[in-house]
Structures are given as C-alpha cells and as structure tokens.
Write a protein that holds these residues in place. Structure first.
Motif, PDB file in Angstrom:
ATOM      1  N   UNK A  76       0.779  -1.238   0.000  1.00 17.31           N
ATOM      2  CA  UNK A  76       0.000   0.000   0.000  1.00 17.31           C
ATOM      3  C   UNK A  76       0.813   1.292   0.000  1.00 17.31           C
ATOM      4  N   UNK A  77       2.104   1.226   0.256  1.00 20.36           N
ATOM      5  CA  UNK A  77       2.908   2.443   0.334  1.00 20.36           C
ATOM      6  C   UNK A  77       3.852   2.520  -0.863  1.00 20.36           C
ATOM      7  N   UNK A  78       3.828   3.640  -1.567  1.00 18.24           N
ATOM      8  CA  UNK A  78       4.650   3.789  -2.764  1.00 18.24           C
ATOM      9  C   UNK A  78       6.133   3.781  -2.492  1.00 18.24           C
ATOM     10  N   UNK A  79       6.563   4.393  -1.380  1.00 17.89           N
ATOM     11  CA  UNK A  79       7.986   4.434  -1.051  1.00 17.89           C
ATOM     12  C   UNK A  79       8.506   3.039  -0.691  1.00 17.89           C
ATOM     13  N   UNK A  80       7.708   2.259   0.029  1.00 15.13           N
ATOM     14  CA  UNK A  80       8.114   0.894   0.366  1.00 15.13           C
ATOM     15  C   UNK A  80       8.239   0.048  -0.897  1.00 15.13           C
ATOM     16  N   UNK A  81       7.269   0.182  -1.787  1.00 16.82           N
ATOM     17  CA  UNK A  81       7.327  -0.553  -3.051  1.00 16.82           C
ATOM     18  C   UNK A  81       8.549  -0.123  -3.864  1.00 16.82           C
ATOM     19  N   UNK A  82       8.862   1.161  -3.839  1.00 14.20           N
ATOM     20  CA  UNK A  82      10.019   1.670  -4.563  1.00 14.20           C
ATOM     21  C   UNK A  82      11.311   1.073  -4.024  1.00 14.20           C
ATOM     22  N   UNK A  83      11.424   0.941  -2.697  1.00 13.23           N
ATOM     23  CA  UNK A  83      12.651   0.384  -2.119  1.00 13.23           C
ATOM     24  C   UNK A  83      12.846  -1.071  -2.538  1.00 13.23           C
ATOM     25  N   UNK A  84      11.776  -1.847  -2.529  1.00 14.30           N
ATOM     26  CA  UNK A  84      11.885  -3.240  -2.970  1.00 14.30           C
ATOM     27  C   UNK A  84      12.342  -3.299  -4.423  1.00 14.30           C
ATOM     28  N   UNK A  85      11.797  -2.417  -5.245  1.00 14.31           N
ATOM     29  CA  UNK A  85      12.185  -2.397  -6.651  1.00 14.31           C
ATOM     30  C   UNK A  85      13.632  -1.958  -6.823  1.00 14.31           C
ATOM     31  N   UNK A  86      14.082  -0.996  -6.011  1.00  9.86           N
ATOM     32  CA  UNK A  86      15.480  -0.575  -6.053  1.00  9.86           C
ATOM     33  C   UNK A  86      16.413  -1.745  -5.742  1.00  9.86           C
ATOM     34  N   UNK A  87      16.048  -2.539  -4.744  1.00  5.33           N
ATOM     35  CA  UNK A  87      16.880  -3.683  -4.381  1.00  5.33           C
ATOM     36  C   UNK A  87      16.915  -4.717  -5.495  1.00  5.33           C
ATOM     37  N   UNK A  88      15.779  -5.000  -6.086  1.00  4.48           N
ATOM     38  CA  UNK A  88      15.746  -5.970  -7.190  1.00  4.48           C
ATOM     39  C   UNK A  88      16.555  -5.478  -8.378  1.00  4.48           C
ATOM     40  N   UNK A  89      16.397  -4.195  -8.690  1.00  5.96           N
ATOM     41  CA  UNK A  89      17.070  -3.634  -9.859  1.00  5.96           C
ATOM     42  C   UNK A  89      18.572  -3.581  -9.680  1.00  5.96           C
ATOM     43  N   UNK A  90      19.033  -3.206  -8.492  1.00  5.28           N
ATOM     44  CA  UNK A  90      20.461  -2.990  -8.287  1.00  5.28           C
ATOM     45  C   UNK A  90      21.218  -4.221  -7.816  1.00  5.28           C
ATOM     46  N   UNK A  91      20.552  -5.146  -7.145  1.00  4.09           N
ATOM     47  CA  UNK A  91      21.242  -6.362  -6.708  1.00  4.09           C
ATOM     48  C   UNK A  91      21.218  -7.409  -7.815  1.00  4.09           C
ATOM     49  N   UNK A  92      20.067  -7.609  -8.444  1.00  5.36           N
ATOM     50  CA  UNK A  92      19.937  -8.623  -9.496  1.00  5.36           C
ATOM     51  C   UNK A  92      20.100  -8.020 -10.884  1.00  5.36           C
ATOM     52  N   UNK A  93      19.337  -6.964 -11.165  1.00  8.65           N
ATOM     53  CA  UNK A  93      19.454  -6.313 -12.461  1.00  8.65           C
ATOM     54  C   UNK A  93      18.692  -7.029 -13.554  1.00  8.65           C
ATOM     55  N   UNK A  94      18.716  -6.472 -14.757  1.00  9.54           N
ATOM     56  CA  UNK A  94      17.928  -7.040 -15.863  1.00  9.54           C
ATOM     57  C   UNK A  94      18.434  -8.383 -16.362  1.00  9.54           C
ATOM     58  N   UNK A  95      19.706  -8.690 -16.129  1.00  9.67           N
ATOM     59  CA  UNK A  95      20.284  -9.936 -16.639  1.00  9.67           C
ATOM     60  C   UNK A  95      20.573 -10.949 -15.545  1.00  9.67           C
ATOM     61  N   UNK A  96      20.409 -10.558 -14.288  1.00  8.34           N
ATOM     62  CA  UNK A  96      20.715 -11.475 -13.196  1.00  8.34           C
ATOM     63  C   UNK A  96      22.207 -11.688 -13.041  1.00  8.34           C
ATOM     64  N   UNK A  97      22.582 -12.567 -12.142  1.00  6.75           N
ATOM     65  CA  UNK A  97      23.990 -12.895 -11.932  1.00  6.75           C
ATOM     66  C   UNK A  97      24.468 -13.817 -13.050  1.00  6.75           C
ATOM     67  N   UNK A  98      25.550 -13.423 -13.697  1.00  8.52           N
ATOM     68  CA  UNK A  98      26.118 -14.223 -14.768  1.00  8.52           C
ATOM     69  C   UNK A  98      27.178 -15.160 -14.189  1.00  8.52           C
ATOM     70  N   UNK A  99      27.080 -16.451 -14.545  1.00  5.84           N
ATOM     71  CA  UNK A  99      27.997 -17.445 -13.999  1.00  5.84           C
ATOM     72  C   UNK A  99      28.965 -17.935 -15.060  1.00  5.84           C
ATOM     73  N   UNK A 100      30.222 -18.006 -14.686  1.00  2.09           N
ATOM     74  CA  UNK A 100      31.244 -18.607 -15.531  1.00  2.09           C
ATOM     75  C   UNK A 100      32.066 -19.579 -14.695  1.00  2.09           C
ATOM     76  N   UNK A 101      32.400 -20.709 -15.285  1.00  5.59           N
ATOM     77  CA  UNK A 101      33.242 -21.687 -14.605  1.00  5.59           C
ATOM     78  C   UNK A 101      34.693 -21.394 -14.964  1.00  5.59           C
ATOM     79  N   UNK A 102      35.537 -21.355 -13.955  1.00  3.71           N
ATOM     80  CA  UNK A 102      36.957 -21.044 -14.150  1.00  3.71           C
ATOM     81  C   UNK A 102      37.826 -22.199 -13.656  1.00  3.71           C
ATOM     82  N   UNK A 103      37.484 -23.418 -14.059  1.00  4.52           N
ATOM     83  CA  UNK A 103      38.316 -24.559 -13.666  1.00  4.52           C
ATOM     84  C   UNK A 103      39.614 -24.548 -14.466  1.00  4.52           C
TER      85      UNK A 103
END
Length: 506
Positions: free
Chosen positions: A75-102
């Motif tokens: 119900x609160x716009x600022x709370x919803x905005x914070x959740x979206x900020x966390x999703x956008x900046x921690x995960x981002x549009x592409x998510x975490x990219x994994x590479x194997x370095x064996x």
C-alpha cells in the motif's frame, strides 16, 4: 666531601638519620558520570531497555514486523520503490552471470569443460528445469528471493531431488511455514529455536515446517498444527545475520517502518484536506429563527443545498442568512520541506539515497550525484556478495553434484568434481556517470599498470574472454565481406619499443 658539606648547608640537610614516614594514600575522586548513554537522568527516564537474546527479541516482534512490512509494500509507494530498487540494483535485468573457471594442473583454463558446464547450467536455469513450479527462470528466482529478503527479512528455499532432467529443482518456502513458535530442548541435546534445530555449536540441523492442508488452502488456512522435519542439508536459509546467535531474519523496513506509516498518514491527511478545501466554498448560517430557510438552486442526491456559481457573479444572500468562508491553510508552505526531512530519515534507515527513493533530483549537481552514486553502489555490491557467498555458490555446488548423478555432464569425470566446482559470479554493474572521463581514467590506469583490462571490464560486468571472442567473431565476419575494423591497444613508452611498431588487439 667538602662540596657535599657545602651543599648540605645550602639546603639545610642534617646528618642525623630520619625515619622515613609513609606518604598518605590519596584516593582518586569517584566519577559518577560513566557513559552518558547509560545514565538514568530525566531526559532518558522513558528509555528502559532489558537486555535480551536476539531470538527473544525476534520471538516478540518478528511476525508483527513481517506482516506490517507486507502491508507497507502492498500500500505504500515508497516501500514498493525500495523493494524495486533492491531488485534492480542487486539482481538487475540480466541477473547474476555465472562462468566456470576450472584450471588444469599447469594453471591454464580448461576451456572445453568450462564451456560445457556453463551451457548445461544455462539450460537448467530455464523455467522448466529451475523450480518445481516451472514458472520462474533462475534470473526471475533471484528477483523473487530478493523480494522476500527485503520484505520479510529472510528467504527459505528447499532443495528438491526428483526425476527431472537434472534431478535437482528449487522450491521457495513462505517464512510463515517455518514454525517460529516451536522451541524445545530435544533428547539428543539439540535445541530448537524459532522452528530451527541447532547442535551444540549452533549449527543448523533441521527446519520444522508447518504441514500444509490442501483442503483448506483455498480458504486461507493453509497449514495444520503438525510439523514436518526437513534436514538442513535440504534447505537454504538466507538472511542478514547481525548477532551471533540470531536464528531468523527481520524485515529490512524495521528501522523505517514507523516513519513510513506516519508519513503515509500525514500525506493522506494533507491530500484529503486539500481536496475538501477545493470542493467546499463555505457555510451559510442563519441569523434569525430560520422561519424562511434557504433553498438555494437545488439539492444533490444526499440532500445538500446547491448554488450555481458563475464568474463575475455577485449574489445577494436571502434575508437572515450569513456566509462563513472555509479556507484551511493546510498543507502549509513547510509541507514539502517536512516531507523531504522525513524521507531523508527513512532513506538512511533503508541504506539508500534520498534522491533515488523519492525520485527527486531537483537539488543535485554532477559532483553530489556522482559521490552519492559511488557510495550507494558499493552498498549494492556488498549485498551482491552476500547473495553469492550465502546462496549462489551453494546452489551451483548442489546442481553440479546432481548433474553428475543424472549423467548430464557428458564424459567429464566425476573424480574431478572439486576442479569443476569453480563458479565465478558477476553481478549487475552500472553505467559510468561521466563516460568520457571514466573511460579516459580507465585507459590511463591500464597504461600505467595500475589496472588490467580484466579488472576494468569486470567493474562493468563484462568478461574479458567473452569480449575478445566477440571481437574476433566480428572481425572474421567483417573480413568475409571485405570490411576492415581494428581495435588499437595502448602503445608502450617510446623508450621501450620503436614508435614505428603498431599492435592491434585487446
């Protein structure tokens, strides 16, 4: 000797021995001040705190805080905005990219094995393989996890070993289902706190989940009084631990929750007041006995008297009627300043900038926004590291083991499991604030040997090997059609090599 005698005369020292007298012991004055923060003066008389264990604090407040946080996000716009900020900046549009370095024994990368494992993991990351519900890709799951972590303070993810293609899928568990009301001392010496069983070293042994009741789930009562014991080896539990013996997480809104709720009510009151002020012109009062009531020009559906108002009209009131204007002065001129002040406090509690949370860039300049972004991005990087170290590395390890058991890794030998278990995760990165200046600074750092190309590209979320591979592919395609492109690397100092030499490449 004569000199000593003369000195004795000067200082009045006698030859008769004197019995030494013990010096009086001086006791230091007792200080009653100590720490001001622990004093009990009248200013702090209402600050009475009882020291409790972290689980005792959580047991009293966790459920209420979690439910209120969910209500704020709904119900609160600022709370919803914070959740979206966390999703956008921690995960981002592409998510975490994994590479194997064996690497092989000689230290070189095992390119074939790395590429093959990466390809299989990307296949598993599709929604039909990743979760038991088959409705989320691995990137979507990452966002989903962040939402739980921010709003509820924790996230439970169950490992499901089944007959799927890779034999390994994930199931997100509602935090409500882990029975926070269950506490016990078991016969084997283990302790259960907030629904989690621990051994003597405080290591999680099992999680007690409320048993689902599918018959009543549709009506909202979705669990029974029974519990299901899930071994800790089959569960991921992600939360930010702030105390050593803390069993569960608390919503990230906990420090800002009260301000958010009060600000929401304040803004609602201001909005309603402004709307009423714009709609209601005033009141008509009777100065007589009311024998001739005012009838106006009509009535609305509720029976309120209506009067037609036109520009430039001067209306004469009926005899015996007086007009009282209605002009409340709220919201006042200080309204905007006050809201900004409250939002700054809320932003500090949430760990983000006021400008990002409030979408307000009116009072920033290049220097201030750059400094703020740099600091905030370090915060996001820290949270990315938490997600990698506490969850993503473990997920890859368990997936790799299941993929070997289900013969999904071809001819790769399971005996080299530890070698292949070498994931490197790259989180979301951000564009430069001033691209030209930042690129020039990066090039200078490479030229002076302060950074490598790999380091600079990693800061932008780009893998050096993939970049070189793509450039080579582009050059091959260009050569096929007779087009020439070149990428010029910085040249060494003139004293080291001839200026006539020119090397193209990365």
């Amino acid at each position: 000797m004569e000199i000593k005698k003369e000195l004795k005369k000067i200082f009045g020292i006698k030859d008769n021995p004197v019995t030494p007298v013990a010096a009086p012991v001086v006791q230091p004055a007792m200080s009653m001040k100590g720490f001001n923060a622990a004093s009990g003066n009248r200013l702090l008389s209402d600050w009475n705190i009882i020291g409790m264990s972290p689980d005792a604090d959580l047991r009293q407040a966790m459920v209420e805080v979690r439910n209120r946080a969910r209500d704020l996000v709904n119900n609160d716009g600022y709370a919803k905005k914070f959740v979206q900020l966390c999703k956008t900046n921690i995960v981002g549009p592409d998510g975490f990219q994994m590479q194997v370095k064996s690497r092989d024994l000689n230290g070189t990368l095992d390119t074939y094995a790395n590429t093959f494992i990466e390809t299989q993991f990307k296949d598993w990351a599709k929604k039909q393989h990743c979760t038991v519900t088959q409705d989320m890709t691995f990137r979507m799951l990452q966002e989903f996890i962040i939402g739980y972590l921010v709003r509820d303070g924790e996230c439970f993810i169950r490992k499901v070993y089944n007959n799927s293609k890779y034999g390994f899928q994930l199931q997100v568990i509602e935090p409500d289902l882990i029975d926070e009301g269950y506490a016990a001392v078991l016969d084997n010496g283990n302790v259960v706190s907030l629904g989690i069983e621990y051994d003597q070293w405080r290591k999680p042994v099992a999680y007690y989940m409320k048993k689902l009741d599918t018959r009543t789930n549709v009506y909202g009562t979705y669990y029974t009084a029974e519990r299901v014991r899930i071994p800790a080896t089959k569960m991921y539990h992600l939360f930010i631990k702030e105390r050593a013996s803390q069993s569960r997480g608390i919503s990230w809104f906990v420090q800002s929750m009260l301000r958010l709720k009060m600000l929401n009510g304040y803004e609602e009151a201001a909005l309603v007041n402004a709307r009423v002020s714009a709609a209601k012109m005033g009141f008509l009062t009777s100065t007589t006995d009311g024998s001739a009531p005012y009838v106006g020009d009509g009535k609305d559906a509720s029976g309120n008297i209506l009067s037609n108002v036109e520009p430039g009209t001067v209306e004469v009131l009926p005899q015996g009627m007086d007009f009282k204007s209605f002009s409340p002065d709220f919201p006042q001129a200080q309204y905007e300043m006050y809201v900004k002040s409250i939002l700054r406090g809320i932003s500090s509690g949430l760990g983000v900038s006021y400008n990002g949370l409030a979408n307000d860039l009116t009072a920033v300049n290049f220097s201030s926004i750059r400094a703020g972004l740099v600091e905030e991005r370090e915060y996001w990087k820290s949270l990315q590291s938490v997600l990698v170290e506490s969850l993503l590395d473990d997920i890859f390890t368990d997936w790799l083991e299941a993929a070997f058991l289900n013969n999904q890794l071809g001819t790769l030998p399971v005996s080299k499991f530890d070698k292949f278990n070498a994931p490197v995760w790259t989180g979301r990165r951000w564009a430069w604030v001033d691209p030209r200046a930042d690129v020039d600074a990066a090039v200078l750092a490479i030229e002076k040997g302060l950074k490598t190309r790999t380091m600079v590209l990693a800061e932008q979320g780009i893998d050096y090997e993939e970049l070189v591979e793509q450039i080579a592919e582009e050059q091959a395609i260009a050569a096929k059609y007779g087009v020439s492109f070149s990428v010029t690397a910085p040249q060494p100092a003139a004293s080291a090599t001839s200026n006539s030499e020119n090397t193209n490449g990365i």
